[in-house]
Structures are given as structure tokens and as C-alpha cells.
Design a protein around this motif. Structure first.
Motif, PDB file in Angstrom:
ATOM      1  N   PRO A  21       0.836  -1.211   0.000  1.00  0.00           N
ATOM      2  CA  PRO A  21       0.000   0.000   0.000  1.00  0.00           C
ATOM      3  C   PRO A  21       0.863   1.250   0.000  1.00  0.00           C
ATOM      4  N   LEU A  22       0.453   2.255  -0.767  1.00  0.00           N
ATOM      5  CA  LEU A  22       1.181   3.521  -0.828  1.00  0.00           C
ATOM      6  C   LEU A  22       0.707   4.445   0.287  1.00  0.00           C
ATOM      7  N   THR A  23       1.653   5.035   0.999  1.00  0.00           N
ATOM      8  CA  THR A  23       1.314   6.096   1.939  1.00  0.00           C
ATOM      9  C   THR A  23       1.423   7.423   1.188  1.00  0.00           C
ATOM     10  N   PHE A  24       1.037   8.506   1.847  1.00  0.00           N
ATOM     11  CA  PHE A  24       0.989   9.788   1.150  1.00  0.00           C
ATOM     12  C   PHE A  24       2.292  10.565   1.344  1.00  0.00           C
ATOM     13  N   GLY A  25       2.938  10.906   0.219  1.00  0.00           N
ATOM     14  CA  GLY A  25       4.041  11.852   0.226  1.00  0.00           C
ATOM     15  C   GLY A  25       5.348  11.350   0.805  1.00  0.00           C
ATOM     16  N   THR A  26       5.645  10.059   0.675  1.00  0.00           N
ATOM     17  CA  THR A  26       6.890   9.518   1.238  1.00  0.00           C
ATOM     18  C   THR A  26       7.845   8.983   0.179  1.00  0.00           C
ATOM     19  N   ILE A  27       7.363   8.746  -1.033  1.00  0.00           N
ATOM     20  CA  ILE A  27       8.177   8.191  -2.120  1.00  0.00           C
ATOM     21  C   ILE A  27       8.233   9.211  -3.245  1.00  0.00           C
ATOM     22  N   PHE A  28       9.398   9.384  -3.856  1.00  0.00           N
ATOM     23  CA  PHE A  28       9.553  10.378  -4.919  1.00  0.00           C
ATOM     24  C   PHE A  28      10.169   9.740  -6.161  1.00  0.00           C
ATOM     25  N   THR A  29       9.780  10.231  -7.304  1.00  0.00           N
ATOM     26  CA  THR A  29      10.129   9.610  -8.578  1.00  0.00           C
ATOM     27  C   THR A  29      11.570   9.926  -8.986  1.00  0.00           C
ATOM     28  N   ASP A  30      11.953   9.480 -10.163  1.00  0.00           N
ATOM     29  CA  ASP A  30      13.335   9.606 -10.631  1.00  0.00           C
ATOM     30  C   ASP A  30      13.736  11.025 -11.018  1.00  0.00           C
ATOM     31  N   HIS A  31      12.759  11.846 -11.427  1.00  0.00           N
ATOM     32  CA  HIS A  31      13.104  13.142 -12.009  1.00  0.00           C
ATOM     33  C   HIS A  31      12.347  14.292 -11.348  1.00  0.00           C
ATOM     34  N   MET A  32      12.796  15.497 -11.613  1.00  0.00           N
ATOM     35  CA  MET A  32      12.144  16.707 -11.147  1.00  0.00           C
ATOM     36  C   MET A  32      12.346  17.802 -12.193  1.00  0.00           C
ATOM     37  N   PHE A  33      11.507  18.809 -12.135  1.00  0.00           N
ATOM     38  CA  PHE A  33      11.643  19.966 -13.022  1.00  0.00           C
ATOM     39  C   PHE A  33      12.262  21.106 -12.245  1.00  0.00           C
ATOM     40  N   GLU A  34      13.109  21.877 -12.922  1.00  0.00           N
ATOM     41  CA  GLU A  34      13.719  23.066 -12.325  1.00  0.00           C
ATOM     42  C   GLU A  34      13.781  24.188 -13.356  1.00  0.00           C
ATOM     43  N   VAL A  35      13.590  25.412 -12.895  1.00  0.00           N
ATOM     44  CA  VAL A  35      13.862  26.598 -13.705  1.00  0.00           C
ATOM     45  C   VAL A  35      14.258  27.716 -12.740  1.00  0.00           C
ATOM     46  N   ASP A  36      15.192  28.534 -13.131  1.00  0.00           N
ATOM     47  CA  ASP A  36      15.719  29.591 -12.269  1.00  0.00           C
ATOM     48  C   ASP A  36      15.194  30.959 -12.693  1.00  0.00           C
ATOM     49  N   GLU A  39      16.363  38.579 -11.380  1.00  0.00           N
ATOM     50  CA  GLU A  39      15.775  39.876 -11.691  1.00  0.00           C
ATOM     51  C   GLU A  39      16.486  40.493 -12.904  1.00  0.00           C
ATOM     52  N   GLY A  40      15.697  40.953 -13.876  1.00  0.00           N
ATOM     53  CA  GLY A  40      16.251  41.521 -15.092  1.00  0.00           C
ATOM     54  C   GLY A  40      16.460  40.505 -16.197  1.00  0.00           C
ATOM     55  N   LYS A  41      16.441  39.232 -15.824  1.00  0.00           N
ATOM     56  CA  LYS A  41      16.651  38.152 -16.797  1.00  0.00           C
ATOM     57  C   LYS A  41      15.395  37.308 -16.971  1.00  0.00           C
ATOM     58  N   GLY A  42      14.599  37.215 -15.912  1.00  0.00           N
ATOM     59  CA  GLY A  42      13.387  36.405 -15.959  1.00  0.00           C
ATOM     60  C   GLY A  42      13.683  34.944 -15.677  1.00  0.00           C
ATOM     61  N   TRP A  43      12.702  34.093 -15.977  1.00  0.00           N
ATOM     62  CA  TRP A  43      12.850  32.651 -15.791  1.00  0.00           C
ATOM     63  C   TRP A  43      13.716  32.092 -16.921  1.00  0.00           C
ATOM     64  N   TYR A  44      14.711  31.279 -16.568  1.00  0.00           N
ATOM     65  CA  TYR A  44      15.631  30.785 -17.600  1.00  0.00           C
ATOM     66  C   TYR A  44      16.095  29.360 -17.280  1.00  0.00           C
ATOM     67  N   ASP A  45      16.537  28.670 -18.321  1.00  0.00           N
ATOM     68  CA  ASP A  45      17.056  27.303 -18.259  1.00  0.00           C
ATOM     69  C   ASP A  45      16.054  26.311 -17.669  1.00  0.00           C
ATOM     70  N   PRO A  46      14.875  26.153 -18.285  1.00  0.00           N
ATOM     71  CA  PRO A  46      13.935  25.136 -17.800  1.00  0.00           C
ATOM     72  C   PRO A  46      14.453  23.737 -18.137  1.00  0.00           C
ATOM     73  N   ARG A  47      14.376  22.835 -17.165  1.00  0.00           N
ATOM     74  CA  ARG A  47      14.977  21.523 -17.380  1.00  0.00           C
ATOM     75  C   ARG A  47      14.312  20.462 -16.512  1.00  0.00           C
ATOM     76  N   VAL A  48      14.287  19.245 -17.023  1.00  0.00           N
ATOM     77  CA  VAL A  48      13.935  18.063 -16.242  1.00  0.00           C
ATOM     78  C   VAL A  48      15.238  17.329 -15.972  1.00  0.00           C
ATOM     79  N   VAL A  49      15.521  17.097 -14.692  1.00  0.00           N
ATOM     80  CA  VAL A  49      16.794  16.507 -14.292  1.00  0.00           C
ATOM     81  C   VAL A  49      16.523  15.396 -13.273  1.00  0.00           C
ATOM     82  N   PRO A  50      17.516  14.551 -12.995  1.00  0.00           N
ATOM     83  CA  PRO A  50      17.329  13.538 -11.951  1.00  0.00           C
ATOM     84  C   PRO A  50      16.991  14.190 -10.607  1.00  0.00           C
ATOM     85  N   TYR A  51      16.103  13.562  -9.874  1.00  0.00           N
ATOM     86  CA  TYR A  51      15.740  14.040  -8.524  1.00  0.00           C
ATOM     87  C   TYR A  51      17.014  14.140  -7.695  1.00  0.00           C
TER      88      TYR A  51
END
Length: 356
Positions: A21-36, A39-51
Motif C-alpha cells: 500500500p502507498l502512503t501519502f508523500g513519502t516516495i519520490f520519482t526519478d526526475h524533477m523539473f527546475e527553472v531559475d 531579476e532583469g533576466k526572468g525565468w531561464y534554463d527550464p529543465r527536467v533533471v534527476p531528482y
């Protein structure tokens, strides 16, 4: 829009066994999304990377002034193998409302939605299919400036992590018991109660611990000014069915505008059920429970979807609702919303968004 680059993990994790049985919020998948953001540059370098673990300066502003936003939604896999998101546009809209209140830069809607689709698609094999399970999606933003001063940060990280989950409450669809809190206060109008931010939840912990010690699942909050009007439950919005009318507290600036809340209101109106969004006092609730006029009570939220309430407690008075059983309307709302989420039912236009 910027292209999202994808870096796949070289060390995939072992997925949870189907028999466990799965509990809530204790297991996380292989990947995550990140973007930085800068100020003055905005959101940049969107990427899916290993968790991975984060490396931040101890002086990062998120640790000291709490400038952060988070959201929550889910992905589902249909019997035909399609991957569906439930009303992601509403989560994106709410996230940017929270960002605005917290002085965090707006995340472009197109980028946000594409990020959700991309990271879920990459980790689609993690979506569980047993009844009552789903892939929980947690988008969040943190302030990263290394600065000890009270002002909005100039830099941020926006990330999305994923977690295969079971039921939020261990009891599943069994009615939960709710403690009505008349001492501590969660939020006030003009504050940040309507924003999805950690400050709202840490403010709720002391009362939640007290409720748990008394055997109650969650806390039902009263307004912070009069200590009289019903607001929301710790992790849910709240609904009452009294004499055939569905009543929920009106959005007043201190209540989170839940996506599931909005969905239930829309469905009830479509079904011809009278609904009221208004102030509702704890005295009215107690009187309805005592007289038997309260037919049903249930909470709504992304994590639990729809959760029946079988008992309310105010001070030493315990009020049983519906004989401690799930009500007909509560069950109908749960079955309809989960049916739409799983692709078994056709919902209103735009409620289901396919990930390809």
C-alpha cells in the motif's frame, strides 16, 4: 517559449511494489523539473533533471523570511493508458495569485503547463493504477538570495517533484472526525490565508497536534476576528448539507480557493442542488447538528478529493453527523470527480488535460 531540456537519470530508483500500500508523500520519482529566476533576466534554463538534493546558501532568504509558494495537483492513468491532469489551469491560476501576494515573480502559464506535462511524461511509469492511488504533483517556488534583510528576493527557483500516493487519510473514505478550534487562529483577512504558502500550514500545527492527541484527524478553523465564523479545515475546504442546501464558507481573503471546492460547487449547480457560499457561524452548525437538520458534512481538497466528516467536536460537545456514515451527496461528488479524473466519466470542457 523556451525549450525544456531533459536529462534522464543514470540510476533509476526501484518503484514501489504493487502489492504494497502507498502512503501519502513519502516516495519520490526519478526526475524533477527546475527553472531559475534572476531579476532583469526572468525565468531561464527550464529543465527536467534527476531528482536530487538542493545546494543552497544558509543565508538563502527562504530560510529566514518564508518567501515560498507551493501547489498540489495529481496525474492519473486511465484504463486505456492515457495520462490525465485534472484542471491544471486552476492550479496555475492559483499559484500565480499566491505568487502575487508573496511578491514572487509570475510564472508564465505556458511554461508552467508545459513543465507539468513534461516531467509527468518523463516519469509516467511511476503513475500507480490501483484504486485510490494517483501521482501527486508538487510545484513550488523558493527565494534563493543569500541576504539577511526583509525584502523580496531577486532570485528564485521553481521546481516540480512527483510522488506516487495512496489515500491522504489512512481511513480512506471512512468518515473522519474534525476538531473545531476556538483558541488558536490560522489566518485573518488581509493576511496570507488565501495564498498557498508554508506559513499558513506551520500556523496550524499546534492546534493539529492538540486535535490528534484527542483522536481527531483535522482542525476546523474559525475566523480570526470574531472567533465565530467557519473558515476551512487544515488541509481541506468544508461543506455542510443542511435541510437540502449545500453551504460552504464564502471566499473572504483568509480561505484558500480550492480547485476541488470549485468543482463540487459547479457539479452541485449542474445537478440542480441549491448551493450557498456565505458566512456560516459555528452556532448555526452546532444548532443544525443538534436538531438533526445537518444531513451531511464533507471536506474537499486535492489530496483527499472528497472526505466525509462523521463527527465534529467543539470543546466537550461531540456532534455525530449522518450516523457516522458517508452521505449520498458526498459519495456522488467523490464518484463523479474521481470518475472524471480517471477518464471514466466526461466532465465539463477543460477539466481533463491529456499528457502525451
Amino acid at each position: 517559449m523556451q525549450t525544456i531540456r531533459i536529462e534522464r537519470t543514470a540510476c533509476p530508483k526501484e518503484k514501489p511494489g504493487k502489492e504494497n500500500p502507498l502512503t501519502f508523500g513519502t516516495i519520490f520519482t526519478d526526475h524533477m523539473f527546475e527553472v531559475d529566476y534572476e531579476e532583469g533576466k526572468g525565468w531561464y534554463d527550464p529543465r527536467v533533471v534527476p531528482y536530487h538534493k538542493l545546494e543552497l546558501e544558509p543565508s538563502s532568504m527562504v530560510f529566514h523570511y518564508g518567501q515560498e509558494m507551493f501547489e498540489g495537483l495529481k496525474a492519473y492513468k486511465t484504463e486505456e493508458g492515457k495520462i490525465l491532469l485534472f484542471r491544471p489551469d486552476k492550479n496555475i491560476e492559483r499559484a500565480n495569485r499566491s505568487n502575487d501576494r508573496l511578491c514572487i515573480p509570475e510564472i508564465p502559464e505556458e511554461l508552467f503547463l508545459e513543465a507539468l506535462k513534461t516531467v509527468v511524461s518523463v516519469d509516467q511509469d511511476w503513475i500507480p493504477t490501483k484504486p485510490g492511488t494517483s501521482l501527486y504533483i508538487r510545484p513550488f517556488v523558493i527565494a534563493t538570495d543569500p541576504f539577511l534583510g526583509v525584502r523580496p528576493s531577486h532570485t528564485y527557483k521553481f521546481m516540480i517533484i512527483l510522488s506516487p500516493v495512496g489515500a491522504y487519510y489512512a481511513s480512506g473514505l471512512d468518515p473522519v472526525k474534525i476538531w473545531i478550534e476556538d483558541d488558536y487562529v490560522r489566518a485573518v483577512k488581509g493576511g496570507i490565508g488565501e495564498a498557498k504558502t508554508g506559513g499558513n500550514y506551520v500556523a496550524s500545527l499546534a492546534a493539529q497536534v492538540k486535535a490528534h492527541e484527542e483522536g481527531y484527524s483535522q482542525v476546523l478553523w474559525l475566523d480570526g476576528v470574531h472567533r465565530k465564523y467557519i473558515e476551512e479545515v487544515g488541509a481541506m475546504n468544508i461543506f455542510f448539507k443542511i435541510n437540502g442546501v449545500v453551504i460552504t464558507p464564502e471566499l473572504n481573503g483568509s480561505i484558500l480557493p480550492g480547485v476541488t471546492r470549485d468543482s463540487v460547487l459547479s457539479l452541485c449547480r449542474d445537478w440542480g442542488i441549491k448551493v450557498e457560499e456565505r458566512k456560516i457561524s459555528v452556532d448555526e452548525i452546532v444548532a443544525a447538528a443538534r436538531s438533526g437538520e445537518m444531513e451531511e458534512c464533507f471536506g474537499t481538497g486535492t489530496a483527499a478529493v472528497v472526505s466525509p466528516v462523521g463527527e465534529l467536536r467543539l470543546e466537550d460537545e461531540r456532534m455525530s453527523i449522518g450516523g457516522g456514515k458517508i452521505g449520498e451527496l458526498t459519495q456522488r461528488c467523490y464518484d463523479t470527480i474521481t470518475g472524471i479524473q480517471l477518464g471514466r466519466l466526461t466532465g465539463p470542457e477543460g477539466w481533463s488535460v491529456e499528457v502525451k
